[in-house]
Scaffold this active site. Structure first.
Site, PDB file in Angstrom:
ATOM      1  N   HIS A 154      -8.067   0.900  -4.015  1.00  0.00           N
ATOM      2  CA  HIS A 154      -7.951   1.999  -3.052  1.00  0.00           C
ATOM      3  C   HIS A 154      -7.083   1.591  -1.855  1.00  0.00           C
ATOM      4  O   HIS A 154      -7.203   2.165  -0.773  1.00  0.00           O
ATOM      5  CB  HIS A 154      -9.340   2.428  -2.575  1.00  0.00           C
ATOM      6  CG  HIS A 154     -10.215   2.929  -3.689  1.00  0.00           C
ATOM      7  ND1 HIS A 154     -10.151   4.225  -4.160  1.00  0.00           N
ATOM      8  CD2 HIS A 154     -11.151   2.305  -4.438  1.00  0.00           C
ATOM      9  CE1 HIS A 154     -11.025   4.379  -5.142  1.00  0.00           C
ATOM     10  NE2 HIS A 154     -11.643   3.228  -5.337  1.00  0.00           N
ATOM     11  N   SER A 155      -6.228   0.623  -2.052  1.00  0.00           N
ATOM     12  CA  SER A 155      -5.448   0.048  -0.958  1.00  0.00           C
ATOM     13  C   SER A 155      -4.481   1.039  -0.330  1.00  0.00           C
ATOM     14  O   SER A 155      -3.654   1.646  -1.012  1.00  0.00           O
ATOM     15  CB  SER A 155      -4.670  -1.160  -1.480  1.00  0.00           C
ATOM     16  OG  SER A 155      -3.707  -1.593  -0.542  1.00  0.00           O
TER      17      SER A 155
END
Length: 287
Positions: A66-67
């Site tokens: 989910h960067s």
């Protein structure tokens, strides 16, 4: 869409601040660009220039599934003409989540490292393996924090045209705080709010980043470690209640991973009398 720089500066009206004589300005870096918001553009700006100078045509970035950095690097690559590779922590899961689907949609090539190998991602062995697989690339560290990122974040104070005493930012890897503190005027100070549980190592990391960027560190900052709410991307009923109350009061939804923890911390410090009456605080909304 063009980058919105300098980012807007807006005063927050909140009845929890007034009794303590504290004013709060929001530095809305989240509004710089919908695909390159906040400290991600600040961190990438000089890295992209260095990559171009070195003749690199490919950017490689590390990040979780989910960067925000992975998303931003994918967007920057598409915008500025770089191929991009995202090295993702853990195993591949299909269908891709929205963050990785977005990155792939911007042309990013995704690859995965098991968690054990990922812990050693910056070692020569792992980096050499990636170069054998993908060829030459410009390496961006996890979170995007390096000496060039610090230089980008250090431009924030000069954009603030109101006199202020304290500037605050969330802290995940330390680059934003390192830059902010490096360019403050005498008498000003910076406070970082760690979003990591067990993040005490971040003090040494901010010092390291300042030395890498400027040759020495500054002593005008500190990090608060008590507002992580269980750790990175963790949430509690107390934090959820704070987010709901904020939305009701101000009509905006805070980023819960970084910004909400900082805002909660600023209000808690205000209630505790940390800021003398008359203090002007700036909060950098990083995303």
């Amino acid at each position: 869409m063009e980058l919105r720089l300098p980012s807007p500066l807006r005063e927050l009206r909140d009845d929890r601040l007034a009794p303590h004589g504290v004013r709060l300005l929001l530095k809305r870096d989240d509004l710089i660009h919908p695909e390159l918001p906040g400290n991600k553009w600040r961190k990438l700006k000089y890295n992209l220039a260095r990559a171009r100078e070195q003749g690199c045509t490919t950017l490689l970035a590390f990040g979780g599934a989910h960067s925000n950095l992975i998303r931003a690097v994918a967007a920057a690559g598409a915008r500025f003409g770089f191929a991009t590779i995202g090295v993702i922590r853990g195993e591949e899961h299909l269908p891709l989540n929205p963050s990785l689907a977005y990155a792939a949609g911007r042309g990013m090539r995704l690859t995965y490292l098991d968690r054990s190998t990922y812990r050693h991602k910056h070692t020569p062995e792992v980096v050499d393996r990636l170069r054998r697989e993908f060829g030459d690339f410009y390496l961006l560290p996890e979170g995007g924090s390096n000496d060039l990122a610090v230089l980008g974040c250090a431009e924030i104070p000069a954009e603030i045209d109101e006199p202020f005493d304290v500037i605050c930012s969330p802290v995940g890897t330390g680059g934003t705080l390192a830059g902010l503190a490096a360019k403050l005027a005498p008498g000003q100070r910076a406070i970082g709010f760690s979003v990591l549980k067990g993040g005490e190592f971040l003090t040494a990391e901010v010092e390291r980043l300042q030395r890498a960027a400027y040759g020495s560190g500054s002593r005008n900052w500190h990090i608060e470690y008590g507002f992580h709410f269980g750790g990175y991307a963790k949430r509690t009923p107390e934090l959820d209640a704070f987010l709901a109350d904020w939305a009701s009061r101000h009509g905006t939804v805070l980023d819960r991973i970084y910004v909400a923890k900082m805002m909660y911390g600023i209000l808690a410090l205000t209630r505790a009398g940390t800021f003398p009456p008359g203090t002007m605080v700036v909060a950098v909304v990083t995303g």
